[in-house]
Design an enzyme around this catalytic site. Sequence first.
Site, PDB file in Angstrom:
ATOM      1  N   ASP A   1      43.595  53.557 -26.654  1.00 22.00           N
ATOM      2  CA  ASP A   1      43.554  53.400 -25.204  1.00 22.00           C
ATOM      3  C   ASP A   1      44.005  51.980 -24.890  1.00 22.00           C
ATOM      4  O   ASP A   1      43.234  51.038 -25.068  1.00 22.00           O
ATOM      5  CB  ASP A   1      42.140  53.678 -24.702  1.00 22.00           C
ATOM      6  CG  ASP A   1      42.012  53.472 -23.202  1.00 22.00           C
ATOM      7  OD1 ASP A   1      43.018  53.110 -22.566  1.00 22.00           O
ATOM      8  OD2 ASP A   1      40.912  53.669 -22.680  1.00 22.00           O
TER       9      ASP A   1
ATOM     10  N   ASN B   1      40.270  58.856 -26.179  1.00 27.09           N
ATOM     11  CA  ASN B   1      39.125  58.154 -25.596  1.00 27.09           C
ATOM     12  C   ASN B   1      38.158  59.239 -25.117  1.00 27.09           C
ATOM     13  O   ASN B   1      38.459  59.957 -24.158  1.00 27.09           O
ATOM     14  CB  ASN B   1      39.566  57.252 -24.442  1.00 27.09           C
ATOM     15  CG  ASN B   1      38.382  56.515 -23.817  1.00 27.09           C
ATOM     16  OD1 ASN B   1      37.288  57.057 -23.721  1.00 27.09           O
ATOM     17  ND2 ASN B   1      38.607  55.288 -23.397  1.00 27.09           N
TER      18      ASN B   1
ATOM     19  N   ASP C   1      37.496  61.736 -19.313  1.00 31.94           N
ATOM     20  CA  ASP C   1      38.550  61.489 -18.313  1.00 31.94           C
ATOM     21  C   ASP C   1      39.912  61.214 -18.969  1.00 31.94           C
ATOM     22  O   ASP C   1      40.929  61.195 -18.283  1.00 31.94           O
ATOM     23  CB  ASP C   1      38.158  60.367 -17.337  1.00 31.94           C
ATOM     24  CG  ASP C   1      37.542  59.159 -18.009  1.00 31.94           C
ATOM     25  OD1 ASP C   1      37.328  59.179 -19.237  1.00 31.94           O
ATOM     26  OD2 ASP C   1      37.277  58.168 -17.300  1.00 31.94           O
ATOM     27  N   HIS C   2      39.925  61.042 -20.294  1.00 36.35           N
ATOM     28  CA  HIS C   2      41.179  60.877 -21.037  1.00 36.35           C
ATOM     29  C   HIS C   2      41.516  62.147 -21.819  1.00 36.35           C
ATOM     30  O   HIS C   2      40.616  62.844 -22.300  1.00 36.35           O
ATOM     31  CB  HIS C   2      41.060  59.751 -22.060  1.00 36.35           C
ATOM     32  CG  HIS C   2      40.896  58.385 -21.472  1.00 36.35           C
ATOM     33  ND1 HIS C   2      41.895  57.443 -21.485  1.00 36.35           N
ATOM     34  CD2 HIS C   2      39.837  57.798 -20.868  1.00 36.35           C
ATOM     35  CE1 HIS C   2      41.454  56.332 -20.925  1.00 36.35           C
ATOM     36  NE2 HIS C   2      40.216  56.516 -20.547  1.00 36.35           N
TER      37      HIS C   2
ATOM     38  N   ASN D   1      44.938  50.946 -21.906  1.00 38.57           N
ATOM     39  CA  ASN D   1      44.626  50.602 -20.518  1.00 38.57           C
ATOM     40  C   ASN D   1      45.804  49.939 -19.813  1.00 38.57           C
ATOM     41  O   ASN D   1      45.616  49.052 -18.962  1.00 38.57           O
ATOM     42  CB  ASN D   1      43.365  49.723 -20.442  1.00 38.57           C
ATOM     43  CG  ASN D   1      42.095  50.554 -20.311  1.00 38.57           C
ATOM     44  OD1 ASN D   1      42.063  51.533 -19.579  1.00 38.57           O
ATOM     45  ND2 ASN D   1      41.057  50.170 -21.030  1.00 38.57           N
TER      46      ASN D   1
ATOM     47  N   GLU E   1      35.654  54.477 -27.089  1.00 37.64           N
ATOM     48  CA  GLU E   1      34.470  54.638 -26.232  1.00 37.64           C
ATOM     49  C   GLU E   1      33.497  55.663 -26.801  1.00 37.64           C
ATOM     50  O   GLU E   1      33.042  56.560 -26.095  1.00 37.64           O
ATOM     51  CB  GLU E   1      34.870  54.987 -24.793  1.00 37.64           C
ATOM     52  CG  GLU E   1      35.433  53.784 -24.037  1.00 37.64           C
ATOM     53  CD  GLU E   1      35.243  53.898 -22.529  1.00 37.64           C
ATOM     54  OE1 GLU E   1      34.176  53.487 -22.060  1.00 37.64           O
ATOM     55  OE2 GLU E   1      36.145  54.389 -21.841  1.00 37.64           O
TER      56      GLU E   1
ATOM     57  N   ASP F   1      47.210  55.884 -22.674  1.00 37.89           N
ATOM     58  CA  ASP F   1      46.874  56.050 -24.092  1.00 37.89           C
ATOM     59  C   ASP F   1      48.179  56.257 -24.855  1.00 37.89           C
ATOM     60  O   ASP F   1      48.990  57.113 -24.484  1.00 37.89           O
ATOM     61  CB  ASP F   1      45.947  57.250 -24.275  1.00 37.89           C
ATOM     62  CG  ASP F   1      44.652  57.079 -23.497  1.00 37.89           C
ATOM     63  OD1 ASP F   1      43.666  56.595 -24.083  1.00 37.89           O
ATOM     64  OD2 ASP F   1      44.646  57.406 -22.289  1.00 37.89           O
TER      65      ASP F   1
END
Length: 300
Positions: free
Chosen positions: A145, A7, A245-246, A147, A34, A216
């Site tokens: 991802d 991501n 951030d991933h 989540n 994303e 993930d």
Amino acid sequence: MKIATWNVNSLKVRLPHVLDWLALNQPDVLCLQETKLQDENFPIAEIAEAGYQTLYSGQKTYNGVALLSRQSGNELITAIPGLEDPQKRVLGAIYNDVRVICIYVPNGEHVTSEKYQYKLKWLAALKDWVRDMLSEHRKLVLLGDFNIAPEECDVHDAKLWEGQVLFSLPEREAFRDVLNLGLTDSFRLFEQPEKSYTWWDYRMMAFRRNMGLRIDHILLSNDLAKTCTACVIDKGTRRLERPSDHAPVMVELAACGLEEPYPENRFPSSPANCQVTSEQVSGFAGNAESASTENYSEGS
DNA sequence: ATGGCTTAACAATTAAGA
């Protein structure tokens, strides 16, 4: 064959990181989430220069998924059949004889929000679809991802996250339901570092304090799980300038043959959870390292 | 007191992420 997921939280911003990562890691397929790009803005040329073909399904501002690959993919899929969803969260293609499905599961925002209901509905549709896909494809990878942090050991502080979105029981059950179709969490096939995560909040110095979640995932059908020789998280990308951030996750699959012996560090009968690891770390709760991370405060 | 950052849109704030 190496397959990875990342991501990137805006491919426009992260393109240099992605190009560097491709050159360094040489995956056969890299799935992105994303991208936040409309299709007409997708950086095809830059990625082609790095030796990768592109498939993408994007929209303005939010969501967006892509597949970067050495070889061309076939039988493109851009949505979960039967699910009404304008958001671009799914991209599937076949590489060699491997059915790859890249997903960006809705975040859910909060367990009381409408977005959470959308997340659960989306996961239920995913399950029905993956069941059908598994009946057609013996070699299937479902990655992206999700989540969802599936187990307590996938969360830096299970007490803090209990009942919260990303770790609430209904979504973890939905994750389990997908696994129970006949998929394996590749990360837990192998001995892994304690406190392994794939996402850390930008705020609160979360990465430095390793306040992360493992959300993930790369799930493998049985035939592919037997060929899997490694699954790793690349935390290094999180230390770059302007990081996503991933962090990326990557599996390595043996080139051919379902008769390959298991690698020695593998837990052949391990279920897709972390009981082994959580027992190993249970004696270290509240150790010096975690205590030192409690000092973050701006005062007052 | 429950935030703190980053991105995209748009032009000072808002929405969204997780």
